[in-house]
Design a protein around this motif. Structure first.
Motif, PDB file in Angstrom:
ATOM      1  N   ALA A   1      37.831 -47.893  25.963  1.00  0.00           N
ATOM      2  CA  ALA A   1      37.744 -48.642  26.850  1.00  0.00           C
ATOM      3  C   ALA A   1      38.248 -47.962  28.297  1.00  0.00           C
ATOM      4  O   ALA A   1      37.787 -48.324  29.375  1.00  0.00           O
ATOM      5  N   ILE A   2      39.277 -47.426  28.276  1.00  0.00           N
ATOM      6  CA  ILE A   2      39.757 -46.793  29.634  1.00  0.00           C
ATOM      7  C   ILE A   2      38.735 -45.837  29.920  1.00  0.00           C
ATOM      8  O   ILE A   2      38.429 -45.719  31.272  1.00  0.00           O
ATOM      9  N   ALA A   3      38.339 -44.822  29.036  1.00  0.00           N
ATOM     10  CA  ALA A   3      37.037 -43.844  29.452  1.00  0.00           C
ATOM     11  C   ALA A   3      36.133 -44.538  30.051  1.00  0.00           C
ATOM     12  O   ALA A   3      35.453 -44.060  31.065  1.00  0.00           O
ATOM     13  N   ASN A   4      35.641 -45.444  29.448  1.00  0.00           N
ATOM     14  CA  ASN A   4      34.469 -46.446  29.872  1.00  0.00           C
ATOM     15  C   ASN A   4      34.610 -46.955  31.286  1.00  0.00           C
ATOM     16  O   ASN A   4      33.775 -46.673  32.193  1.00  0.00           O
ATOM     17  N   ASP A   5      35.736 -47.487  31.617  1.00  0.00           N
ATOM     18  CA  ASP A   5      36.233 -48.103  32.677  1.00  0.00           C
ATOM     19  C   ASP A   5      35.890 -46.774  33.821  1.00  0.00           C
ATOM     20  O   ASP A   5      35.445 -47.143  34.905  1.00  0.00           O
ATOM     21  N   ILE A   6      36.623 -45.727  33.582  1.00  0.00           N
ATOM     22  CA  ILE A   6      36.641 -44.663  34.741  1.00  0.00           C
ATOM     23  C   ILE A   6      35.380 -44.187  34.800  1.00  0.00           C
ATOM     24  O   ILE A   6      34.962 -43.614  36.064  1.00  0.00           O
TER      25      ILE A   6
END
Lengths: 227, 262
Positions: free
Chosen positions: A111-116
């Motif tokens: 989810a963090i990678a997606n966000d970034i």
């Protein structure tokens, strides 16, 4: 201006540094104590996220204000506070990011990678923080010596991009009321505008200056006589 | 002031309720400031008596209701609802109110009425003058959404009269939609044939659609809607389709592409 203010002693500089360190710790202390006392409002995670983000931006702007202040007040020792201010900006930025990783995403790396990758305001915020890492790592005398002053300075000019990305990060995340990011942008615009103005002044000065050596003196020995 | 007697409702959830202090100090009511604590600080300036609500537009019997008549229009019920904000936080609020349908039936909507617009109070002398959104704040529902038994007009919470910052003296509560749909401090309700403009949709149409149903599968362009932080909890919880009211309301949207009608 008094001499002591213009040229503080080493001890006085030490005391000023200790005081600025104390001031920079205050927001963090307030958040930690507030968390323990449950006085950070209904949504303490949001309060901490916003406060650490805001202090990152404020400290970045304060760091960028050192050079103009020094230039216009003649208080040259101010530059000796700059490293600490910059490092505190980085520390609050890391805390801001850490809270996001932990209490927003609970280390869900997908989810963090997606966000970034997907959300522009997170992309620029992350970029700003990543650009701060090399500056933090080279914020010591050994690094300046190893790199050489010129290269070190060139690297540290990326603070301008960092500040722009930081303000954009804020601007792009607010819902409808842009007043706050507008204020940060205006301060940043003044701080960057001054530098552009100085460059322009320097360019004009060089254009207006007479050639360094008059043709008639070429090849002759010039004795420099003190006035 | 206590409101009683209160009937209980089969629509109420048994989930634990968000602390009164949080419900009344963590508010989005931009007319009184954009910080969450601003409305609790500033909304006291709003006088909630006298107060009238005009119900007009495509109605056989348009009428202006005095707030005290409105309170006696239908038996007051306690409705303990989940509230999901578009900002990905949520609460459980014990509202006091009555179905909006009870009011709308009084004015006899015409067959041509398909939508309902809600106009809220705006007074520049006590509210922000900056055009953060189009003032007065307006919201809207399709008529069948407005007539749905889950849709209420709230006049209280925690068994007491609604505090100003929560939208006194009368506000809308539509529990399966993001919180901003539930307009506060309503002064007019208008029946329309065409879909009315709404404040957030006018401000950022690509982010806030007319429907704004809670939907974990359709992200806000800037953040995920898959999970939410329940106020008072540290861990996030998954967001439920239609905020957990799918059983009651999913049929309203049968055949609609909810990505398109976000």
């Amino acid at each position: 201006m008094s001499r002591a203010l213009q040229h503080p002693s080493a001890d006085q500089i030490g005391a000023i540094k200790a005081f600025v360190f104390f001031l920079c710790m205050l927001p963090a202390a307030q958040l930690i104590l507030g968390w323990r006392a449950d006085s950070l409002g209904a949504n303490p995670v949001e309060t901490i996220t916003h406060a650490t983000g805001a202090w990152t931006l404020r400290l970045l702007l304060i760091t960028l204000a050192v050079t103009p202040l020094r230039r216009y007040t003649g208080l040259h020792w101010l530059v000796r506070l700059r490293r600490m201010l910059g490092l505190f900006a980085f520390a609050y930025g890391m805390a801001h990011f850490g809270i996001y990783l932990w209490l927003d995403h609970f280390f869900d790396w997908q989810a963090i990678a997606n966000d970034i990758l997907k959300r522009p305001y997170i992309t620029v915020g992350f970029a700003a923080l990543m650009l701060m890492v090399p500056l933090a790592l080279t914020s010591n005398a050994a690094a300046i010596k190893r790199m050489g002053g010129r290269r070190w300075q060139a690297l540290h000019r990326s603070v301008y991009a960092i500040a722009v990305f930081g303000v954009l990060h804020y601007w792009w995340l607010v819902k409808a009321d842009i007043l706050q990011p507008l204020i940060y942008s205006a301060v940043l615009a003044v701080l960057l505008g001054l530098r552009a103005w100085w460059r322009e002044l320097e360019r004009r000065r060089q254009l207006a200056a007479p050639p360094p050596v008059a043709p008639s003196l070429k090849g002759k020995v010039i004795r420099i006589v003190p006035k | 002031t206590r409101l009683s007697p209160l009937a209980s409702s089969p629509f109420s959830t048994t989930e634990s309720q968000t602390a009164y202090k949080s419900v009344t100090t963590y508010n989005n009511f931009y007319e009184f400031g954009t910080d969450k604590e601003d409305p609790a600080r500033n909304a006291d300036k709003m006088a909630v008596r006298p107060w009238t609500v005009r119900v007009e537009g495509l109605a056989g019997k348009p009428r202006t209701f005095d707030i005290d008549d409105l309170l006696k229009l239908a038996p007051l019920e306690e409705r303990i609802y989940r509230l999901r904000c578009v900002e990905a936080w949520s609460m459980v609020v014990p509202w006091v109110g009555f179905p909006l349908s009870a009011l709308l039936k009084q004015v006899d909507p015409l067959g041509s009425a398909k939508y309902v617009e809600f106009v809220t109070h705006y007074d520049a002398s006590i509210m922000t003058r900056r055009q953060i959104l189009n003032w007065p704040y307006t919201e809207g529902l399709r008529l069948d959404e407005a007539m749905h038994p889950l849709t209420i007009l709230a006049v209280g919470l925690y068994g007491e009269v609604l505090p100003n910052q929560n939208g006194a003296p009368v506000r809308l509560v539509v529990p399966w939609k993001y919180g901003f749909k539930s307009a506060k401090s309503i002064v007019a309700i208008r029946l329309h044939e065409k879909q009315p403009a709404t404040a957030w949709n006018q401000s950022a149409p690509q982010e806030y659609g007319f429907y704004s149903n809670v939907n974990p599968e359709v992200d806000h362009p800037r953040w995920s809607q898959a999970s939410e932080r329940r106020i008072g909890e540290l861990r996030k919880r998954p967001t439920l389709m239609f905020n957990g009211y799918a059983e009651q309301v999913a049929s309203l949207y049968q055949g609609m592409d909810l990505r398109k009608h976000y």
